[in-house]
Write an enzyme that holds these catalytic residues in place. Sequence first.
Site, PDB file in Angstrom:
ATOM      1  CD1 TRP A 148      -0.008  -1.468   3.026  1.00  0.00           C
ATOM      2  CD2 TRP A 148       0.695   0.539   3.117  1.00  0.00           C
ATOM      3  NE1 TRP A 148       0.846  -1.529   4.181  1.00  0.00           N
ATOM      4  CE2 TRP A 148       1.272  -0.075   4.317  1.00  0.00           C
ATOM      5  CE3 TRP A 148       0.938   2.044   3.271  1.00  0.00           C
ATOM      6  CZ2 TRP A 148       2.125   0.420   5.234  1.00  0.00           C
ATOM      7  CZ3 TRP A 148       1.826   2.542   4.067  1.00  0.00           C
ATOM      8  CH2 TRP A 148       2.319   1.718   5.131  1.00  0.00           C
ATOM      9  CG  ASN A 149       4.990   1.383   0.927  1.00  0.00           C
ATOM     10  OD1 ASN A 149       4.709   0.561  -0.194  1.00  0.00           O
ATOM     11  ND2 ASN A 149       6.399   1.240   1.645  1.00  0.00           N
ATOM     12  CE  LYS A 172      -3.195  -9.267  -2.790  1.00  0.00           C
ATOM     13  NZ  LYS A 172      -3.578  -8.239  -1.722  1.00  0.00           N
ATOM     14  N   PRO A 173      -3.024  -6.165  -5.687  1.00  0.00           N
ATOM     15  CG  PRO A 173      -4.615  -4.384  -6.309  1.00  0.00           C
ATOM     16  CD  PRO A 173      -4.509  -5.825  -6.536  1.00  0.00           C
ATOM     17  CB  ALA A 174      -2.032  -3.294  -0.356  1.00  0.00           C
ATOM     18  N   GLY A 226       6.647  -6.214  -0.124  1.00  0.00           N
ATOM     19  CA  GLY A 226       5.944  -6.299   1.365  1.00  0.00           C
ATOM     20  C   GLY A 226       6.897  -6.550   2.480  1.00  0.00           C
ATOM     21  CB  SER A 227       6.016  -7.657   5.883  1.00  0.00           C
ATOM     22  OG  SER A 227       5.283  -8.646   5.431  1.00  0.00           O
ATOM     23  CD  GLU A 248      12.903  -5.676  -4.466  1.00  0.00           C
ATOM     24  OE1 GLU A 248      13.229  -4.955  -3.930  1.00  0.00           O
ATOM     25  OE2 GLU A 248      13.359  -5.814  -5.849  1.00  0.00           O
ATOM     26  CG  LEU A 249      11.307  -9.538   1.446  1.00  0.00           C
ATOM     27  CD1 LEU A 249      11.671 -10.889   1.883  1.00  0.00           C
ATOM     28  CD2 LEU A 249       9.754  -9.793   1.014  1.00  0.00           C
ATOM     29  CB  CYS A 282      10.913  -0.845   1.872  1.00  0.00           C
ATOM     30  SG  CYS A 282      11.095  -0.206   0.149  1.00  0.00           S
ATOM     31  CD  GLU A 382      10.542  -1.673   7.300  1.00  0.00           C
ATOM     32  OE1 GLU A 382       9.857  -2.972   7.673  1.00  0.00           O
ATOM     33  OE2 GLU A 382      10.687  -1.576   6.301  1.00  0.00           O
TER      34      GLU A 382
HETATM   35  P1  NAP Z   1       2.464  -6.915   3.822  1.00  0.00           P
HETATM   36  O1  NAP Z   1       1.394  -7.050   5.007  1.00  0.00           O
HETATM   37  O2  NAP Z   1       3.408  -7.943   3.498  1.00  0.00           O
HETATM   38  O3  NAP Z   1       1.529  -6.855   2.361  1.00  0.00           O
HETATM   39  C1  NAP Z   1       2.051  -6.891   1.167  1.00  0.00           C
HETATM   40  C2  NAP Z   1       1.114  -7.391   0.193  1.00  0.00           C
HETATM   41  O4  NAP Z   1       1.079  -8.734   0.389  1.00  0.00           O
HETATM   42  C3  NAP Z   1      -0.198  -6.809   0.203  1.00  0.00           C
HETATM   43  O5  NAP Z   1      -0.759  -7.128  -1.195  1.00  0.00           O
HETATM   44  C4  NAP Z   1      -0.928  -8.120   1.106  1.00  0.00           C
HETATM   45  O6  NAP Z   1      -2.344  -8.240   0.602  1.00  0.00           O
HETATM   46  C5  NAP Z   1      -0.042  -9.058   0.751  1.00  0.00           C
HETATM   47  N1  NAP Z   1      -0.484 -10.277   1.745  1.00  0.00           N
HETATM   48  C6  NAP Z   1      -0.517 -10.083   3.245  1.00  0.00           C
HETATM   49  N2  NAP Z   1      -0.563 -11.309   3.605  1.00  0.00           N
HETATM   50  C7  NAP Z   1      -0.306 -12.086   2.772  1.00  0.00           C
HETATM   51  C8  NAP Z   1      -0.158 -13.535   2.844  1.00  0.00           C
HETATM   52  N3  NAP Z   1      -0.367 -14.433   3.860  1.00  0.00           N
HETATM   53  N4  NAP Z   1      -0.049 -14.164   1.583  1.00  0.00           N
HETATM   54  C9  NAP Z   1       0.139 -13.498   0.410  1.00  0.00           C
HETATM   55  N5  NAP Z   1      -0.039 -12.211   0.364  1.00  0.00           N
HETATM   56  C10 NAP Z   1      -0.124 -11.594   1.479  1.00  0.00           C
HETATM   57  O7  NAP Z   1       3.320  -5.785   3.848  1.00  0.00           O
HETATM   58  P2  NAP Z   1       2.671  -4.125   4.225  1.00  0.00           P
HETATM   59  O8  NAP Z   1       2.598  -4.079   5.590  1.00  0.00           O
HETATM   60  O9  NAP Z   1       1.497  -3.770   3.453  1.00  0.00           O
HETATM   61  O10 NAP Z   1       3.812  -3.249   3.608  1.00  0.00           O
HETATM   62  C11 NAP Z   1       4.722  -2.691   4.441  1.00  0.00           C
HETATM   63  C12 NAP Z   1       6.168  -3.659   4.210  1.00  0.00           C
HETATM   64  O11 NAP Z   1       6.558  -3.880   2.987  1.00  0.00           O
HETATM   65  C13 NAP Z   1       7.498  -3.079   5.236  1.00  0.00           C
HETATM   66  O12 NAP Z   1       8.036  -4.174   5.555  1.00  0.00           O
HETATM   67  C14 NAP Z   1       8.214  -2.581   4.101  1.00  0.00           C
HETATM   68  O13 NAP Z   1       9.478  -2.490   4.270  1.00  0.00           O
HETATM   69  C15 NAP Z   1       8.031  -3.543   2.851  1.00  0.00           C
HETATM   70  N6  NAP Z   1       8.090  -2.876   1.497  1.00  0.00           N
HETATM   71  C16 NAP Z   1       9.563  -3.119   0.861  1.00  0.00           C
HETATM   72  C17 NAP Z   1       9.548  -2.575  -0.206  1.00  0.00           C
HETATM   73  C18 NAP Z   1      10.916  -2.902  -1.001  1.00  0.00           C
HETATM   74  O14 NAP Z   1      11.021  -2.530  -2.160  1.00  0.00           O
HETATM   75  N7  NAP Z   1      11.721  -3.669  -0.576  1.00  0.00           N
HETATM   76  C19 NAP Z   1       8.668  -1.439  -0.595  1.00  0.00           C
HETATM   77  C20 NAP Z   1       7.697  -1.010   0.187  1.00  0.00           C
HETATM   78  C21 NAP Z   1       7.326  -1.856   0.991  1.00  0.00           C
HETATM   79  P3  NAP Z   1      -3.537  -7.450   1.800  1.00  0.00           P
HETATM   80  O15 NAP Z   1      -3.243  -5.942   1.670  1.00  0.00           O
HETATM   81  O16 NAP Z   1      -4.828  -7.855   1.041  1.00  0.00           O
HETATM   82  O17 NAP Z   1      -3.254  -8.174   3.003  1.00  0.00           O
END
Ligand code: NAP
Length: 479
Positions: A148-149, A172-174, A226-227, A248-249, A282, A382
């Site tokens: 989402w960010n 699949k977006p957030a 994502g995370s 990309e975590l 991130c 983080e």
């Molecule tokens: P997240 O909870 O991991 O969610 C990211 C995506 O994964 C969303 O589309 C989410 O869908 C989906 N998702 C969540 N749980 C899942 C599961 N069990 N199985 C499959 N897909 C799943 O991350 P966030 O909290 O939104 O984003 C923040 C994190 O992303 C931070 O740690 C940040 O550092 C990292 N990030 C990294 C980068 C990079 O390039 N390295 C860039 C931006 C952000 P739903 O929204 O429907 O749950």
Amino acid sequence: MQTSCLIDGTFVPARSGRTFVVHNPATDAVIAHVADGDASDARAAIDAAARAFPAWKNAAAIERAKPLRRLAELMLRDVERLTDLCSQECGKPLAEARVEVAYAASFLEWYAEEGKRVYGETIPASDPGKRLLVLRQPSGVAAAITPWNFPIAMVTRKMGPALAAGCTQVVKPAEQTPLSALAIAELSIEAGFPAGVFNVITGLDAPAITDTFFDGLTVRHVSFTGSTEVGRILLAKSAANVVRVSLELGGHAPFIVFNDADLDKAVVGAMASKFRNAGQTCVCANRFLVQRGVHDEFVKRLTIAVAALKVGDGRAPGTQVGPLVDDAGIRKAEAHVADALAHGAQVTTGGARVTVPGGTNRFMAPTVLSGVTPTMLCFREETFGPIAPVCAFDTESDALAIANGTPYGLAAYLFTADGARIMRMVEALQYGIVGVNDALPATAQAPFGGVKHSGLGREGGHHGIEEYLDLKYVSWRIS
Ligand code: NAP
């Protein structure tokens, strides 16, 4: 405003008929009701992408480039609409959302060109009767899971290289920010992509939707941003059908300032890196390491700059720091401040929630913490919030040990005027990206990604398109 899934060139509601609500995190106002797709919708999208793959793969790269470039132009044409949507969904200030739209378009424009340079190789053979060739071919259907960010840029950073390489894609977006992805989907139709080349599935049940990416042989690549926690789950799931994943975590970026740094530039860099998107990026600086000789002056200047930041609804004029995206986000930021204070740190500005008239309670005052030590929570995890914890250090090796003392390895920043030190530090930092006197290193033409728990693979640059290509070695006997 588009609220349905894009499958096979058509916008369709979820098969179940269900929808979910998307809120503005600044006000909790309802922005839209969006299709709550499930595994059956995702399968339909994968099937459509699989049907579209042969023709898209065989189209000349110069032809694939046309809709990619056109989409970039359309995004820039509609920059104000996309900016407003992005700000509404994720809360970021309009000025930042506008920059995100341009950044997002740059991936399409850049990969439209890079797709033309997917060259093969010939290898001199030991046997004069053989010719050895290497082809680079699109791997098949690609899937993307975005956060989402950066709801616009994280879609195009995956879409640009995938489609330029000749893959077709399902995104699949957030759940907090599906509308930005759907706006791109809508423009993709106008840009002229053939049906099925680009598909978007929105929905609340991320595990069910994304399981379809791993349960067969059709999807050959999954790109996730994502995370780290979810990245690990996906990596485990990828094993069953040996699906290639790019991850990309999370990051935990050190921002290291040496005594000889230009402090004005370091403070400007610190502000840009730390407070962009309310600290929810991130690569944003998560830990400030400042050499003892300039520590007090750096804290003083940073505190003055941070105290002047305007907090508010991202869509209000002049806002520089918007809300955190959800309640969990602000609770985490508060917990990091509380832990630091309990262990002896001091707040030099901020430190608590801010009341914004008509707003939710997700606004955190931009905060500077001094007297931080590496054992505090904000130096171990983080934060993903507008908190700048500052820790003093004495020697280069102390700074390096603290900087590398984490499982994360996405971005690190270094401010110094000493060229030899720059080279020593750049070589020794265990990070995928190092900004040297530069707090904003991300750009379409360079490889973005991390090491250790921050991920696998790279996005951006010619490296990014490799993720979507398979090598095929051909040994050809000619005599
Ligand atoms: P997240 O909870 O991991 O969610 C990211 C995506 O994964 C969303 O589309 C989410 O869908 C989906 N998702 C969540 N749980 C899942 C599961 N069990 N199985 C499959 N897909 C799943 O991350 P966030 O909290 O939104 O984003 C923040 C994190 O992303 C931070 O740690 C940040 O550092 C990292 N990030 C990294 C980068 C990079 O390039 N390295 C860039 C931006 C952000 P739903 O929204 O429907 O749950």
